[in-house]
Enzyme design. Structure first.
Site, PDB file in Angstrom:
ATOM      1  N   GLU A  94       0.205  45.341   4.124  1.00 54.65           N
ATOM      2  CA  GLU A  94       1.581  44.920   3.859  1.00 54.65           C
ATOM      3  C   GLU A  94       1.673  43.841   2.794  1.00 54.65           C
ATOM      4  OE1 GLU A  94       3.007  43.901   7.742  1.00 54.65           O
ATOM      5  OE2 GLU A  94       3.683  45.957   8.146  1.00 54.65           O
ATOM      6  N   GLU A 114     -17.940  49.743  17.419  1.00 54.62           N
ATOM      7  CA  GLU A 114     -17.916  48.288  17.534  1.00 54.62           C
ATOM      8  C   GLU A 114     -19.269  47.720  17.944  1.00 54.62           C
ATOM      9  OE1 GLU A 114     -16.465  46.601  21.633  1.00 54.62           O
ATOM     10  OE2 GLU A 114     -14.965  48.019  20.902  1.00 54.62           O
TER      11      GLU A 114
END
Length: 312
Positions: free
Chosen positions: A96, A127
């Site tokens: 953004e 992960e």
């Protein structure tokens, strides 16, 4: 000389269980017996915990903003490393910034365990790869800032990234909800968000993620303010890539310079659509070439360009 990271003794399963996010919240033990409105009220009440947790660490975060701003103006970059929800929040924040602040690609970069596919589909075992985290952080240097995002504070992918970043001389930041995070020794700045147990035990997409998102939004917006990507409280670096944003640039120029719509459109046209340039021409009474020169010499800061025009 690069700082050598300490050895981390994870004992991974035990670390997960010790995190406050894995404990049970007493207030929600009857969760499945509550009517929907009470479930929502309980979650809403607990969300306030996330806001308070962020308020408690703002001085720490401000120090990171100031450090990052100095490095950013020297050409440094910011990197987010996370897995699962944490990784997705990093991707969202970084993405953004490009249209909102006309940020060049590669200045704030998000890395998620499992790669781009993990943005929309869980890649749960990714992960656990310390090596993947180290690979993701390859290429960082002393002018860079690396954020490790891990609610538990124990994620191996994040640990690998922070270790590699620290070895390269980057400033490392850990954002977690665990005061006993095993990755804390890898962080130059250890930000602990005291969000406690989740309404749904272990579901860190709730309070922990809410607090983490507030940290990222706060950090990146304050960073953009510090490096001159705003003026007043106006989004003067916005890229007008669609009709909505083209209208917004006109409205911003009207607000900034007290112009009517026709005059604002004319100023923007003269400046080839460059909003900052148009603002400086209007407020400093200079031509487009001079406005560009003033902005270029001051990292694009409208405030500094106007001050220079006034001094000159």
């Amino acid at each position: 000389m690069p700082t050598q990271p300490p050895t981390i003794d994870r004992q991974h399963d035990g670390d997960r269980l010790s995190s406050p996010t894995e404990q049970r919240l007493a207030a929600s033990t009857e969760l499945d017996a509550l009517p929907s409105v009470e479930v929502l009220r309980l979650m809403n009440a607990e969300d306030r915990v996330a806001v308070d947790a962020v308020a408690a660490i703002l001085p720490q975060l401000a120090d990171v903003v100031d450090l990052a701003a100095d490095r950013f103006l020297r050409g440094g970059t910011v990197h987010y490393f996370g897995a699962g929800t944490s990784g997705r929040l990093g991707v969202l924040d970084a993405a953004e910034l490009l249209p909102t602040f006309n940020l060049e690609a590669g200045r704030v970069v998000a890395h998620i365990a499992g790669g781009p596919a993990a943005i929309v589909k869980a890649v749960e075992d990714a992960e656990d790869s310390d090596a993947e985290g180290r690979a993701a952080a390859a290429g960082l240097g002393p002018d860079d800032v690396a954020f490790g995002l891990a609610a538990s504070g124990n994620t191996p992918y994040v640990g690998g990234a922070l270790a590699a970043a620290r070895e390269a001389g980057a400033h490392t930041v850990l954002v977690s909800s665990n005061p006993r995070a095993t990755l804390a020794p890898l962080a130059d700045t250890n930000i602990v968000l005291e969000t406690g147990p989740e309404v749904l035990t272990g579901s860190t997409r709730l309070k922990a993620a809410t607090a983490e998102k507030l940290v990222l939004n706060g950090f990146s917006t304050a960073l953009m303010v510090a490096v001159g990507r705003t003026w007043s409280n106006l989004m003067v670096s916005v890229v007008a890539t669609n009709e909505k944003l083209r209208h917004r640039t006109v409205r911003i120029l009207q607000e900034a310079a007290g112009l009517d719509e026709a005059a604002a459109r004319a100023r923007l046209a003269d400046a080839d659509g460059e909003l900052k340039t148009a603002i400086v021409t209007a407020l400093a009474g200079v031509d487009v070439a001079e406005a560009r020169r003033l902005l270029a010499g001051r990292h694009g800061s409208v405030r500094d360009a106007l001050a220079a025009a006034s001094d000159g």
